[in-house]
Scaffold this active site. Structure first.
Site, mmCIF file in Angstrom:
data_model
loop_
_atom_site.group_PDB
_atom_site.id
_atom_site.type_symbol
_atom_site.label_atom_id
_atom_site.label_comp_id
_atom_site.label_asym_id
_atom_site.label_seq_id
_atom_site.Cartn_x
_atom_site.Cartn_y
_atom_site.Cartn_z
ATOM 1 N N LYS A 171 12.154 -2.633 3.121
ATOM 2 C CA LYS A 171 12.420 -1.826 1.935
ATOM 3 C C LYS A 171 11.571 -2.337 0.783
ATOM 4 C CE LYS A 171 15.651 0.829 3.661
ATOM 5 N NZ LYS A 171 15.118 0.668 5.017
ATOM 6 N N SER A 220 12.526 5.742 6.946
ATOM 7 C CA SER A 220 12.971 5.465 5.572
ATOM 8 C C SER A 220 11.879 5.000 4.622
ATOM 9 C CB SER A 220 14.103 4.421 5.586
ATOM 10 O OG SER A 220 13.605 3.179 6.021
#
Lengths: 439, 142
Positions: B99, B62
């Protein structure tokens, strides 16, 4: 800091803005585990002793279930199952590393606030999760809150801080701080009404026997002790009790940095008067500290599982150096020879040449008594023979281990009775054990 | 003729011969002696605050467009303030993730760096903890 002497009792009246802080990590072993495993937070969690025998740390939730400190784990099996209590094997390598991070934060913070004294001399590492700080500050409460927030931010460990004029009072204050949401308790001046609330046994340094003897002589509360006649106390009790009496009167008798001992650990360290560079000198100093601390072990009938050596330069150096390394022993020991040998190995790992060192010390952690040592069934034949004399309780533990996967290790693997000790990964000291995140 | 007097050369006698300029007791003298420095140390380069610095290993895709690949080791500093735009280790709903943090007004969003992965907006009632800020990514040359 100047000291006057009265007999063999050094006393000193703290300066106006001079304060002692006691910084105490909350449920330290559990907290260390929770930093790296969020699933353990807000749950009943306990950490067990070596070979998963006793409960040595509890989260607040586990404490609320009535699980006592030091209890034999198998006796609480039913409670664990019923309430989903997570029981973890200890990982002292991890705890030791996290401890050194917390101590480093404190050193950093003292350095930031004070110029005239080397921060190394203002910090006394009392045990793996407690330290005394000696600071001069007009607003110690603000300092403590800032320090607490910094430790939490930097390491994830929450601490409680007590602030008072003496170590003994600071210890009492930190106990109060534990139950406060802001985690800090400041005692600017010690009143009688404050001392009345504590029994003699609550006081740091007063053990069960001393408390009983004091009680039989009419001294039941901290206030009673503070008001007692010091000459009379001196005649009937040890000099430690007299020191405690003075400390309750806000007269400081315990300078930062003496040899300290408690059930959890034994520490021996000294600052050097003139800085030391030579390896041989450091080794010699270390060997003396180890010999001294090992003597204490033997006097107390204790054995140590873990030896830590720490070394630091002055904070005012261009590149201040602080290292701490620990070694876990296969079999707990109290032998000066063995400990000095191991201490030497640790010193080799952390010593860098051409630095001028200010302080060296050794800490023994994860102590056990002779009885505890006999529970090390799987260490050697010799201890197995000792085990022959052990009580039926031990047989019950074996049976339990054989029967079911009682403990849920943090890795989620079930445990067979032959392989105890599934500690958490050593997240900060072993490359293979790094925290793994799915992204 | 007088007999030649034989003078024994005992162990105490010295025969002086010129020698190369002395070897200094500590070793060979070196003009660089005053300038001893340590070899370059990655710790010094990459770690500002050892007490608050940790390493983590990541698995997954990701964050590929931020050049974070599966198997990489991240250097994480808990002492750095988590500002808008920083790559962070976060704990959401009891799970770790990595993230990019976006703070827009009073909205907090965790962005992946891979269009195939969903954005996560932190809404009221959701628990978010910023565990630390990623400072470096370590991976072998590919």
């Amino acid at each position: 800091m100047s000291f006057t002497q009265q007999g063999n009792l050094k006393q000193h009246s703290p300066k106006k803005d001079q304060w002692v802080l006691l910084v105490d990590c909350n449920q330290f072993f559990v907290s260390c585990e929770q930093v790296f495993n969020p699933k353990l937070r807000k749950k009943p969690v306990v950490v067990l002793s070596n070979h998963d025998g006793c409960i040595v740390a509890r989260s607040k939730e586990a404490k609320a279930l009535g699980i006592p400190m030091g209890a034999a784990a198998f006796e609480w099996e039913e409670v664990f199952k019923k309430h989903g209590v997570i029981a973890l094997s200890p990982n002292h390598t991890l705890y030791s590393d996290m401890s050194s991070r917390v101590m480093q934060c404190m050193l950093d913070e003292i350095g930031a606030f004070s110029e005239e004294m080397d921060p190394v001399d203002r910090l006394e590492i009392y045990s793996v999760d407690e330290a005394f700080l000696d600071i001069v500050d007009t607003d110690p409460l603000r300092f403590a809150k800032h320090l607490r927030a910094k430790i939490q931010r930097w390491t994830g460990i929450l601490v409680s801080i007590g602030i008072a004029k003496t170590k003994t009072l600071a210890k009492l204050c930190s106990e109060i701080a534990k139950d406060l949401s802001e985690g800090v308790f400041f005692l600017p001046s010690c009143s009688d009404s404050f001392l009345k609330e504590f029994s003699a046994i609550d006081i740091w340094g007063i053990g069960k026997k001393t408390a009983e003897k004091l009680s039989s002589l009419g001294i039941k509360t901290a206030l009673d002790l503070k008001n007692a006649n010091e000459l009379w106390i001196r005649r009937h009790f040890s000099v430690f009790v007299v020191r405690t009496l003075y400390e309750l009167q806000e007269i400081s008798c315990m300078p930062i940095e003496e040899v300290r001992q408690c059930r959890k650990s034994i520490l021996c360290s000294r600052s050097f008067g003139a800085k030391v560079e030579q390896y041989s000198d450091l080794k010699e100093a270390l060997s003396c500290h180890i010999a001294s601390a090992a003597e204490t072990l033997r006097e107390e009938g204790l054995f140590t599982h873990c030896i830590e050596v720490f070394l630091m330069t002055s904070r005012f150096d261009r590149n201040p150096y602080y290292r701490q390394e620990a070694l876990r022993l296969a079999t707990p020991t109290q032998s000066s020879f063995e400990l000095i040998e191991k201490g030497g190995l640790l010193l080799d790992r952390i010593y860098l040449p051409s630095l001028f060192y200010k302080k060296i010390g050794v800490v023994f952690t994860d102590l056990c008594s002779h009885e505890g040592r006999q529970l090390d069934l799987f260490t050697s034949e010799k201890t197995a023979k000792q085990h022959e004399k052990a009580c039926k309780v031990l047989d019950q533990i074996n049976q339990r281990f054989g029967k079911n996967a009682l403990f849920i290790g943090s890795q989620g693997t079930s445990r067979s009775w032959k392989r105890e000790n599934h500690p958490s990964p050593s997240y900060t000291t072993c490359w293979d054990d790094l925290l793994k995140i799915q992204i | 003729m007088r007999p030649v007097e034989m003078i024994p050369i005992g162990s105490h006698s010295e025969i002086k011969t010129p020698m190369a300029e002395a070897l200094v007791a500590a070793g060979f003298p070196s003009p660089a002696e005053d300038y001893i420095e340590y070899r370059l140390d990655l710790n010094e380069l990459l770690i500002d605050h050892p007490a608050s610095t940790f390493f983590v290993k990541v698995q997954g895709q990701s964050m590929q467009e931020a050049n974070i690949h599966s198997g990489d080791i991240l250097i994480v500093d808990r002492s750095i303030e988590a500002k808008d735009g920083k790559i962070v280790i976060a704990v959401v709903g009891g799970e770790f993730t990595v993230k990019r943090l976006r703070i827009q007004g009073n909205r907090t969003i965790l962005l992946p760096e891979n269009p195939a992965y969903p954005t996560l907006e932190i809404r009221a009632g959701m628990e978010l903890e910023i565990w630390g800020v990623v400072t470096y990514v370590i991976h072998p040359a590919r």
